[in-house]
Scaffold this motif. Structure first.
Motif: not given
Length: 156
Positions: A27, A31-32, A34-39, A42
């Motif tokens: 998990e 999560n890390t 997905e956060d990296r993918k989102k950053r 962006d």
């Protein structure tokens, strides 16, 4: 030892290991990621927006430069027109001043000519009286023959 008990024990341990890996390791890694993918997404969106803003700014700069060149051309044209107007005004003033000086000089010349004529008339009348007195052998009175002398001066 029994193979079934060992197999059941290994299944229990394997299940606990999978639950542990999923709960504790899987998990947070997901999560890390997905956060990296989102950053990253962006950052790419911000980069695209920055590129569009840069293009818009370049277009605005070109437009501003074009307007500034037009304004400069208008200012230069106005300055040239004002320069021409000032030169024409100066020429007109110089011509007026020259005409005024010429008129003053002509008036002065006319006065001098009239004075010279008057002086010559007076001298001629004096010479005429002197010549007449010599011819007649007696002195001619200028006051007595004033009308005749005046007529002589007007003829001269």
């Amino acid at each position: 030892m029994n193979v079934t008990a060992t197999l059941i024990g290994q299944l229990i341990v394997f299940s606990i290991l999978i639950w542990f890996i999923k709960a504790v390791l899987w998990e947070p890694v997901i999560n890390t990621l997905e956060d990296r993918k989102k950053r990253i997404a962006d950052g790419l969106a911000a980069s695209e927006k920055g590129m569009k803003d840069q293009e818009l700014a370049a277009e605005n700069a070109k437009h501003a430069i074009k307007e500034a060149k037009q304004a400069a051309a208008e200012i230069i044209a106005q300055a040239k027109a004002r320069d021409t107007q000032m030169i024409e005004e100066a020429k007109n003033k110089a011509v007026e001043e020259a005409d005024r000086v010429i008129a003053g000089a002509q008036a002065e010349i006319d006065q001098e000519v009239n004075r010279a004529k008057d002086s010559l008339r007076t001298q001629v009348s004096a010479l005429a009286v002197a010549g007449a007195s010599k011819i007649l052998g007696k002195e001619v009175d200028a006051n007595a023959h004033k009308a005749a002398l005046k007529e002589l001066i007007e003829q001269i």
